[in-house]
Design an enzyme around this catalytic site. Structure first.
Site, mmCIF file in Angstrom:
data_model
loop_
_atom_site.group_PDB
_atom_site.id
_atom_site.type_symbol
_atom_site.label_atom_id
_atom_site.label_comp_id
_atom_site.label_asym_id
_atom_site.label_seq_id
_atom_site.Cartn_x
_atom_site.Cartn_y
_atom_site.Cartn_z
ATOM 1 C CE LYS A 80 -5.025 3.938 -4.240
ATOM 2 N NZ LYS A 80 -4.092 3.674 -3.089
ATOM 3 N NE ARG A 102 -2.928 -15.414 -2.719
ATOM 4 C CZ ARG A 102 -1.829 -14.738 -2.983
ATOM 5 N NH1 ARG A 102 -1.071 -15.102 -4.007
ATOM 6 N NH2 ARG A 102 -1.478 -13.702 -2.260
ATOM 7 C CG ASP A 159 -0.705 2.373 -2.912
ATOM 8 O OD1 ASP A 159 -1.396 1.657 -3.650
ATOM 9 O OD2 ASP A 159 -0.986 2.570 -1.708
#
Ligand code: NAP
Length: 311
Positions: free
Chosen positions: A96, A43, A174
């Protein structure tokens, strides 16, 4: 599964030109003889000299000859992009973690098989220089226990990335899932989670720290509040002495002595080489073991509320 004949290097599109795309994917593709960066979809981001789209549907319609896409988006928007790409018969490489939930990724696995294209759920830490050697050592030993310490400063590695503290962003998992991706690769026998404590900042939706207990004497501590030296270590005790991975798997110590590791291309070049192999063979690779442990921790974990966190 069929793979269509196509020129080498094969054209590939990168979707989501953010931190990891710029830090790792763009240089890894530039250095690869298998791939050529033919388009970006983002974007706001772009790569100099490469055709840029700001809309994924427009890209899929305009460039059918680019038959592979690599999705470098955060996990929350990833499923919609992956599904569109697979339905458009593109091979898909996933950063991932491969999705927000296990069910999302199972759906993608089935769809890739139906469409006859490759789906690669990557785990970059499994490609770290010491991981294969650690696995080989452990295959010849009896594992007694293991201790994971994965402690880093979230402000340093994820500056301003609000998505990691939003639902589906996984918080400290994460980075923690990288440790779990190595653990599930190197242990000769599987383990499963038996308990966890998750520390949620009072103003956030995902944990900033976690401790995990597994069968087989495996314990893990993940913490995103570590300033100063950073710790990414997996220490496995065996019947013949310790096998320890340091620096996220880049260094290996066996019985207290550091091993000299063979020359290594780097984690992301190794991922792109593997993707080329999978596409050429018409195969997929989608091991969800690291993500299962995270889902288990979210299911079983006891929640503690800790101080609010702001970047
Ligand atoms: P990021 O920079 O925050 O985001 C990557 C890009 O995704 C953004 O530039 C944005 O591109 C796009 N994006 C973000 N939210 C979106 C949305 N809701 N819809 C559509 N596009 C959106 O994240 P990152 O650090 O690169 O991480 C991306 C993935 O790589 C994560 O899964 C992470 O675990 C993994 N990873 C990150 C690191 C690291 O060090 N950061 C290391 C290894 C792996 P546009 O706004 O331009 O579209």
């Amino acid at each position: 599964m069929t793979s269509r004949p196509i020129a080498t290097p094969r054209p590939i599109a990168l979707v989501g030109i953010g931190k990891i795309a710029r830090d790792q994917h763009v240089p890894a593709i530039a250095a690869s003889s298998d791939w050529s960066l033919a388009a970006t979809v983002s974007r706001s981001g772009a790569v100099e000299g490469v055709e840029a789209f700001d809309d994924f549907d427009a890209f899929l319609a305009a460039r059918p000859e680019i038959d592979t896409v690599s999705l470098c988006l955060p996990p929350q928007p990833r499923f919609d992009y992956a599904k569109k790409a697979l339905l458009a018969r593109r091979h898909v490489m996933l950063e991932k973690p491969p999705g927000q939930t296990l069910s999302e990724v199972h759906e993608l696995i089935d769809l890739a098989a139906r469409m006859g294209v490759t789906l690669y759920a990557t785990w970059h830490s499994r490609m770290a220089a010491g991981v294969a050697a650690a696995k080989a050592h452990l295959a010849e030993r009896a594992v007694r226990s293991a201790r994971i310490d994965w402690k880093e400063d979230v402000r340093r590695w994820h500056p301003g990335q609000e998505w990691i503290f939003e639902a589906g962003g996984m918080g400290v998992f994460d980075p923690g899932i990288n440790a779990l991706s190595i653990l599930t690769e190197i242990l000769p026998s599987p383990v499963h989670l038996t308990g966890a404590v998750l520390e949620f900042p009072e103003n956030r939706q995902t944990p900033i720290a976690a401790t995990l207990d597994f069968t087989g004497g495996v314990r893990a501590a993940f913490d995103w509040r570590q300033e100063g030296p950073q710790t990414w270590e997996i220490a496995v005790e065996t019947d013949r002495g310790p096998v320890t991975l340091r620096d996220g798997g880049a260094r290996l110590e066996v019985d207290g002595t550091e091993e000299t590791l063979p020359d290594h291309p780097g984690e992301y070049p190794a991922l792109y080489a593997r993707m080329a192999e999978l596409v050429a063979k018409g195969e997929s690779e989608t091991d969800l073991a690291p993500m299962r442990h995270v889902a288990d921790a979210m299911t079983l974990g006891r929640r503690e509320t800790v101080a609010a966190f702001e970047f």
